[in-house]
Design an enzyme around this catalytic site. Structure first.
Site, PDB file in Angstrom:
ATOM      1  N   ASN A 111       1.119  -2.528   5.458  1.00  0.00           N
ATOM      2  CA  ASN A 111       0.363  -1.280   5.594  1.00  0.00           C
ATOM      3  C   ASN A 111      -0.959  -1.277   4.822  1.00  0.00           C
ATOM      4  OD1 ASN A 111       0.084   1.859   5.795  1.00  0.00           O
ATOM      5  ND2 ASN A 111       0.148   1.405   3.586  1.00  0.00           N
ATOM      6  N   LYS A 117      -8.936  -5.161  12.564  1.00  0.00           N
ATOM      7  CA  LYS A 117      -7.782  -4.616  13.291  1.00  0.00           C
ATOM      8  C   LYS A 117      -7.575  -5.350  14.627  1.00  0.00           C
ATOM      9  CE  LYS A 117      -6.498  -1.663  10.159  1.00  0.00           C
ATOM     10  NZ  LYS A 117      -5.256  -1.875   9.387  1.00  0.00           N
ATOM     11  N   GLY A 137       0.823  -1.213   0.000  1.00  0.00           N
ATOM     12  CA  GLY A 137       0.000   0.000   0.000  1.00  0.00           C
ATOM     13  C   GLY A 137       0.852   1.256   0.000  1.00  0.00           C
ATOM     14  N   SER A 144      -4.396  -0.190  14.092  1.00  0.00           N
ATOM     15  CA  SER A 144      -5.250   0.994  14.311  1.00  0.00           C
ATOM     16  C   SER A 144      -5.597   1.066  15.795  1.00  0.00           C
ATOM     17  CB  SER A 144      -6.539   0.840  13.495  1.00  0.00           C
ATOM     18  OG  SER A 144      -7.493   1.795  13.891  1.00  0.00           O
ATOM     19  N   VAL A 204      -5.811   9.689  10.893  1.00  0.00           N
ATOM     20  CA  VAL A 204      -4.739  10.237  10.054  1.00  0.00           C
ATOM     21  C   VAL A 204      -5.409  10.728   8.767  1.00  0.00           C
ATOM     22  CG1 VAL A 204      -2.509   9.789   8.969  1.00  0.00           C
ATOM     23  CG2 VAL A 204      -3.216   8.405  10.937  1.00  0.00           C
ATOM     24  N   GLY A 262      -1.065   7.924   1.195  1.00  0.00           N
ATOM     25  CA  GLY A 262      -1.195   8.001   2.653  1.00  0.00           C
ATOM     26  C   GLY A 262       0.005   7.512   3.439  1.00  0.00           C
ATOM     27  N   TYR A 285     -14.354  -3.450   9.997  1.00  0.00           N
ATOM     28  CA  TYR A 285     -13.022  -2.822  10.004  1.00  0.00           C
ATOM     29  C   TYR A 285     -12.389  -2.987  11.393  1.00  0.00           C
ATOM     30  CZ  TYR A 285      -9.376   0.746   9.679  1.00  0.00           C
ATOM     31  OH  TYR A 285      -8.158   1.401   9.707  1.00  0.00           O
ATOM     32  N   SER A 289       1.155   3.429  -2.404  1.00  0.00           N
ATOM     33  CA  SER A 289       0.741   4.425  -3.408  1.00  0.00           C
ATOM     34  C   SER A 289       0.141   5.685  -2.808  1.00  0.00           C
ATOM     35  CB  SER A 289      -0.253   3.798  -4.387  1.00  0.00           C
ATOM     36  OG  SER A 289      -1.387   3.331  -3.689  1.00  0.00           O
TER      37      SER A 289
HETATM   38  P1  NDP Z   1      -4.971   5.092   2.000  1.00  0.00           P
HETATM   39  O1  NDP Z   1      -6.295   4.771   1.422  1.00  0.00           O
HETATM   40  O2  NDP Z   1      -4.366   6.413   1.711  1.00  0.00           O
HETATM   41  O3  NDP Z   1      -3.909   3.979   1.627  1.00  0.00           O
HETATM   42  C1  NDP Z   1      -4.240   2.622   1.538  1.00  0.00           C
HETATM   43  C2  NDP Z   1      -3.177   1.921   0.740  1.00  0.00           C
HETATM   44  O4  NDP Z   1      -3.502   0.534   0.696  1.00  0.00           O
HETATM   45  C3  NDP Z   1      -3.097   2.429  -0.685  1.00  0.00           C
HETATM   46  O5  NDP Z   1      -1.741   2.577  -1.064  1.00  0.00           O
HETATM   47  C4  NDP Z   1      -3.747   1.319  -1.486  1.00  0.00           C
HETATM   48  O6  NDP Z   1      -3.117   1.190  -2.767  1.00  0.00           O
HETATM   49  C5  NDP Z   1      -3.405   0.109  -0.633  1.00  0.00           C
HETATM   50  N1  NDP Z   1      -4.299  -1.004  -0.913  1.00  0.00           N
HETATM   51  C6  NDP Z   1      -5.628  -1.080  -0.693  1.00  0.00           C
HETATM   52  N2  NDP Z   1      -6.095  -2.243  -1.146  1.00  0.00           N
HETATM   53  C7  NDP Z   1      -5.045  -2.907  -1.680  1.00  0.00           C
HETATM   54  C8  NDP Z   1      -4.899  -4.151  -2.316  1.00  0.00           C
HETATM   55  N3  NDP Z   1      -5.939  -4.967  -2.516  1.00  0.00           N
HETATM   56  N4  NDP Z   1      -3.662  -4.516  -2.737  1.00  0.00           N
HETATM   57  C9  NDP Z   1      -2.606  -3.692  -2.569  1.00  0.00           C
HETATM   58  N5  NDP Z   1      -2.678  -2.509  -1.953  1.00  0.00           N
HETATM   59  C10 NDP Z   1      -3.899  -2.118  -1.525  1.00  0.00           C
HETATM   60  O7  NDP Z   1      -5.169   4.910   3.580  1.00  0.00           O
HETATM   61  P2  NDP Z   1      -4.147   4.957   4.806  1.00  0.00           P
HETATM   62  O8  NDP Z   1      -2.826   5.417   4.408  1.00  0.00           O
HETATM   63  O9  NDP Z   1      -4.864   5.685   5.891  1.00  0.00           O
HETATM   64  O10 NDP Z   1      -4.117   3.421   5.224  1.00  0.00           O
HETATM   65  C11 NDP Z   1      -2.933   2.695   5.467  1.00  0.00           C
HETATM   66  C12 NDP Z   1      -3.135   1.801   6.681  1.00  0.00           C
HETATM   67  O11 NDP Z   1      -3.310   2.616   7.840  1.00  0.00           O
HETATM   68  C13 NDP Z   1      -4.372   0.910   6.609  1.00  0.00           C
HETATM   69  O12 NDP Z   1      -4.030  -0.392   7.065  1.00  0.00           O
HETATM   70  C14 NDP Z   1      -5.346   1.574   7.560  1.00  0.00           C
HETATM   71  O13 NDP Z   1      -6.256   0.654   8.108  1.00  0.00           O
HETATM   72  C15 NDP Z   1      -4.387   2.110   8.596  1.00  0.00           C
HETATM   73  N6  NDP Z   1      -4.922   3.175   9.445  1.00  0.00           N
HETATM   74  C16 NDP Z   1      -5.365   4.368   8.904  1.00  0.00           C
HETATM   75  C17 NDP Z   1      -5.889   5.332   9.730  1.00  0.00           C
HETATM   76  C18 NDP Z   1      -6.424   6.617   9.202  1.00  0.00           C
HETATM   77  O14 NDP Z   1      -7.082   7.365   9.971  1.00  0.00           O
HETATM   78  N7  NDP Z   1      -6.167   6.990   7.948  1.00  0.00           N
HETATM   79  C19 NDP Z   1      -5.954   5.157  11.186  1.00  0.00           C
HETATM   80  C20 NDP Z   1      -5.450   3.893  11.633  1.00  0.00           C
HETATM   81  C21 NDP Z   1      -4.956   2.951  10.798  1.00  0.00           C
HETATM   82  P3  NDP Z   1      -3.877   0.900  -4.160  1.00  0.00           P
HETATM   83  O15 NDP Z   1      -5.274   1.404  -4.013  1.00  0.00           O
HETATM   84  O16 NDP Z   1      -3.044   1.659  -5.161  1.00  0.00           O
HETATM   85  O17 NDP Z   1      -3.773  -0.578  -4.340  1.00  0.00           O
END
Ligand code: NDP
Length: 252
Positions: free
Chosen positions: A90, A163, A13, A144, A194, A17, A159, A15
């Site tokens: 991630n 977690k 992940g 999380s 975040v 965040g 969700y 790409s």
């Molecule tokens: P984003 O949506 O910005 O990032 C999620 C990432 O996961 C993207 O890069 C996406 O890439 C990737 N992803 C999703 N599905 C797939 C898949 N099937 N295969 C490969 N990659 C995948 O969210 P965050 O940065 O917030 O999330 C990152 C982590 O942080 C997660 O595990 C989330 O649960 C956790 N988190 C986030 C919080 C928040 O408030 N934002 C709080 C607590 C935890 P692509 O779509 O290009 O495949």
């Protein structure tokens, strides 16, 4: 942290965040970073500004909800870079779905990415480390705060459940590694809110609602800093969990 310069880190992940910020932080510290995501062009774009960083980025297209996709990624890493020394699990998704009316396909999607994808990546990374006699490997799950507390809103039950599963799987992994007498370390980071794209997939405009409520929120770089802290500890120290909450967090 110097021990990992030149070593191979897989960030799932990468790409957007938090994953993009972690990939950048590792590149700044000289690691070879395999940035895995479906939107591989965004992995490349996010690292463009880091042209002068000592590390090298290897953008890799992949879907962690597919076992075949994950195995392909690990095969590519083995053939091209030797293996994985640091895994940052991630990739994650959040969807709204009530326990009373939710769609099974939606629940499966959450569990496939957040739980099974994370588990398969973990297994493959540990095997890669064991096969090569890597005893200072590191596995970090991005969990999380919702892995520690019960759902505030039933819409996010699955969700939260995913977690909570991450937390349980981490402790299972720790015990598994201890039983093997391995010095591979593992830990999780448990952030509160975040500001990322995670909210874009939600039906309600959740981020806007939270901002209107003046809900304190962190930046992705804050979570990347915690990953670097975890990796920077001496081999005798295993930081198992870092809970990060925005100052003045209004969530109970
Ligand atoms: P984003 O949506 O910005 O990032 C999620 C990432 O996961 C993207 O890069 C996406 O890439 C990737 N992803 C999703 N599905 C797939 C898949 N099937 N295969 C490969 N990659 C995948 O969210 P965050 O940065 O917030 O999330 C990152 C982590 O942080 C997660 O595990 C989330 O649960 C956790 N988190 C986030 C919080 C928040 O408030 N934002 C709080 C607590 C935890 P692509 O779509 O290009 O495949």
């Amino acid at each position: 942290m110097e021990r990992y310069a030149g070593r191979v880190a897989l960030v799932t992940g990468a790409s957007s965040g938090i994953g993009a910020a972690i990939a950048q932080a590792l590149l700044r510290r000289g690691l070879k970073v395999v940035g895995l995501a479906r939107r591989v062009d965004m992995v490349k774009e996010n690292a463009l500004e880091l042209k002068d960083a000592p590390g090298t980025l290897y953008p890799l297209q992949g879907d962690v909800s597919s076992e075949e996709g994950i195995l392909c990624a690990f095969k590519w890493i083995k053939e091209n870079l030797g293996g994985v020394d640091v895994l940052i699990n991630n990739a994650g998704i959040c969807r709204e779905s009530l326990p009373s009316t939710g769609q099974t396909a939606e629940w499966k999607r959450i569990l496939d990415v957040n739980v099974l994808g994370l588990s398969i990546c973990t297994r493959e990374a540990v095997q890669s480390m064991l096969d090569r006699g890597v005893d200072d490997g590191f596995i970090i799950h991005i969990s999380s705060i919702f892995g520690h507390i019960m759902p505030l809103d039933p819409l996010y039950s699955m969700y939260h459940a995913s977690k909570h599963a991450v937390k349980t799987l981490l402790e299972g992994l720790r015990k598994d590694l201890v039983a093997r007498k391995s010095k591979i370390r593992c830990g999780e980071i448990s952030p509160g809110l975040v500001k990322t794209e995670l909210f874009h997939a939600l039906k309600k405009n959740t981020l806007e609602v939270l901002e209107n409520m003046r809900m304190p929120i962190m930046e992705s770089e804050d979570i990347a800093d915690a990953v670097i802290y975890m990796l920077s500890q001496p081999p005798r120290v295993q930081v198992c969990d870092i809970i990060l909450r925005p100052t003045g967090d209004l969530l109970n």
